[in-house]
Design an enzyme around this catalytic site. Structure first.
Site, PDB file in Angstrom:
ATOM      1  N   GLU A  53       9.479   8.217 -17.097  1.00 42.52           N
ATOM      2  CA  GLU A  53       8.017   8.752 -17.348  1.00 42.52           C
ATOM      3  C   GLU A  53       7.332   8.289 -18.685  1.00 42.52           C
ATOM      4  O   GLU A  53       6.282   7.897 -18.687  1.00 42.52           O
ATOM      5  CB  GLU A  53       7.924  10.224 -17.141  1.00 42.52           C
ATOM      6  N   SER A  80      15.406  21.871 -16.397  1.00 49.96           N
ATOM      7  CA  SER A  80      14.119  22.744 -16.818  1.00 49.96           C
ATOM      8  C   SER A  80      14.930  23.893 -16.849  1.00 49.96           C
ATOM      9  O   SER A  80      15.612  24.291 -16.389  1.00 49.96           O
ATOM     10  CB  SER A  80      13.026  22.646 -15.704  1.00 49.96           C
ATOM     11  N   LYS A 104      16.131  21.133 -11.212  1.00 49.39           N
ATOM     12  CA  LYS A 104      15.397  19.735 -11.601  1.00 49.39           C
ATOM     13  C   LYS A 104      16.147  18.774 -12.277  1.00 49.39           C
ATOM     14  O   LYS A 104      16.831  19.103 -13.310  1.00 49.39           O
ATOM     15  CB  LYS A 104      14.089  20.280 -12.331  1.00 49.39           C
ATOM     16  N   HIS A 126       0.965  -1.153   0.093  1.00 47.56           N
ATOM     17  CA  HIS A 126       0.055  -0.049   0.077  1.00 47.56           C
ATOM     18  C   HIS A 126       0.798   0.989  -0.052  1.00 47.56           C
ATOM     19  O   HIS A 126       0.444   2.372   0.503  1.00 47.56           O
ATOM     20  CB  HIS A 126      -0.978  -0.087   1.122  1.00 47.56           C
TER      21      HIS A 126
END
Ligand code: ARG
Length: 452
Positions: A282, A269, A275, A148
């Site tokens: 992804e 970025s 970043k 979980h």
């Protein structure tokens, strides 16, 4: 062939834009067919030789980029045959004896897919190998195992990585099994009923490396279950990759900070230079979606199709090609990315809250003779007491423990992740020696596959 001259209709009905990639298989299949026709005396040996030579020239033209694809040719079969006519004249008209585009396309697809599965399994082996390399590089790093997405019990990072090795190994077995059903020769089925010539299907099968002949011509020209099956194998494989990719995404976040993904696999970025976006992970996660779509497409195309060939079947190709391309590209970059991972063992340990040793408290009491349910109740009470008083389990005193059960002795104070992991010494468990053995078994499996 459609008589209409409208360009719109031509484009709608044609498949040349996407099936031209089958040219190599189409030509190899045609050469084997022509040779067989010659050997059987169905066409003259001379014509067979002329056709085979002509087809080789067509292949070379396509490969060198000299071949001009004419959109008025409906598909790759027509395009190759039309060019063959230009090169060798009337003999070209004999190639299609005892054959139909219906068994021809089934043949091309099976040959194409056979090669794709071989490539995919090679790339998958490399990805599997990359997961094992991580287990080898970090054999003893401990982390919280999650259920979980809550810290559940301690595990070895290597155990976590080898879970993916298992998934990918099953994916490989599925592909191998699928390949057996792909490798069946449909040629000789004609349009749907077989052909009225004394053809030699065994010869063609041997020439083209098929293990079996299709047993029913109507089935052979009209089912594409092997395409659906491959798309399913691809979808499941991509699903597994998406799970791994998801973990890499959040493991590399500032909040987790478990791993660092190599520079070539993240992007910065322009406005937020701090970043390191895990774009590659992804995208790998997202691309599972199109493979699920492709599976749904082919199942829907096939649904309720009456026997035998229907033009609907032309719509089998794009979902097939897209899944094969997506899987290959994803496997390649993911293996590379995994090899750049740096694991922060300290951070993995630092985030652990020792409440995840609660199961070990219950197990401790079971070893002292209590029934598991009772032990579990006591362990829950101890954990709640600790969290209510703002303490970790390691901060509890002997008195704290004794308040909940007289069965606690001094050694309860030695609960630790190390002990918890070491105790799980069962086949498939996370104990150090078990994981080391699993790592070795995985390496040996990969080596034996490499030799096979
Ligand atoms: N382009 C067709 C396909 O992909 C080849 C078979 C055509 N057969 C036919 N009867 N029109 O299915």
């Amino acid at each position: 062939m459609l008589e209409s001259k409208s360009r719109g209709v031509q484009d709608y009905v044609g498949s040349l834009q996407f099936d031209r990639r089958l040219y190599r298989h189409d030509i190899a299949g045609s050469i084997a067919h022509a040779r067989m026709l010659g050997r059987q005396g169905i066409i003259s040996e001379d014509d067979a030789v002329r056709i085979a030579k002509g087809l080789e020239s067509v292949r070379r033209e396509i490969e060198s980029g000299d071949f001009v694809f004419d959109p008025s040719d409906e598909d790759i079969h027509m395009a190759v045959e039309a060019r063959l006519f230009k090169l060798i004249g009337q003999a070209a008209g004999k190639l299609h004896t005892g054959r139909s585009r219906n068994d021809q396309i089934a043949l091309d697809l099976r040959m194409y897919l056979r090669d794709e599965i071989t490539d995919i399994r090679r790339l998958l082996r490399d990805l599997r190998s990359a997961t094992v390399e991580l287990a080898e590089r970090y054999p003893a790093v401990m982390m919280a195992g999650y259920t979980h997405l809550q810290q559940a019990q301690p595990v070895l990072f290597a155990h976590h990585m080898l879970a993916y090795f298992e998934m990918f190994t099953r994916d490989d077995a599925r592909l191998a099994d699928c390949a057996r059903r792909v490798n069946v020769l449909p040629l000789g089925s004609g349009a749907l009923a077989g052909v009225p010539y004394p053809i030699d299907r065994e010869y063609v099968a041997r020439e083209l490396g098929f293990d079996e002949l299709s047993a029913n011509s109507m089935d052979a020209v009209s089912d594409r279950d092997f395409v659906a099956e491959f798309n399913f194998c691809g979808a499941i494989l991509m699903m597994h990759i998406s799970r791994l990719a998801e973990e890499l995404v959040f493991w590399s976040s500032t909040e987790f900070g478990f791993i660092r993904i190599g520079d070539g696999f993240t992007t910065g970025s322009s406005i937020m230079p701090q970043k390191r976006n895990p774009d590659l992970a992804e995208l790998a996660r997202a691309k599972s979606g199109r493979t699920y779509g492709n599976l749904m497409t082919i199942l829907t195309v096939l649904k309720a199709l009456p026997l035998s060939y229907n033009r609907d079947l032309q719509e089998d190709k794009e979902p097939l090609f897209d899944t094969a391309d997506t899987v290959k590209a994803t496997l390649g970059v993911c293996a590379e990315m995994l090899r750049t991972l740096e694991v922060d063992a300290t951070r993995m340990r630092d985030v652990v809250r020792d409440y995840l040793l609660a199961t070990d408290i219950a197990d401790y009491l079971v070893h002292k003779g209590l029934p598991f349910r009772t032990a579990h109740g006591i362990s829950a009470a101890v954990s709640h007491h600790a969290s209510d008083t703002g303490k970790s389990l390691s901060e509890l005193s002997m008195d704290d423990y004794r308040r909940f059960s007289p069965h606690f002795d001094d050694d309860i104070l030695q609960l630790s992740m190390e002990r918890s992991i070491a105790a799980r010494d069962v086949p498939g468990g996370t104990a150090l020696n078990r994981v080391a053995a699993a790592t070795k078994a995985a390496q040996e499996l990969l080596i034996s596959e490499g030799q096979g």
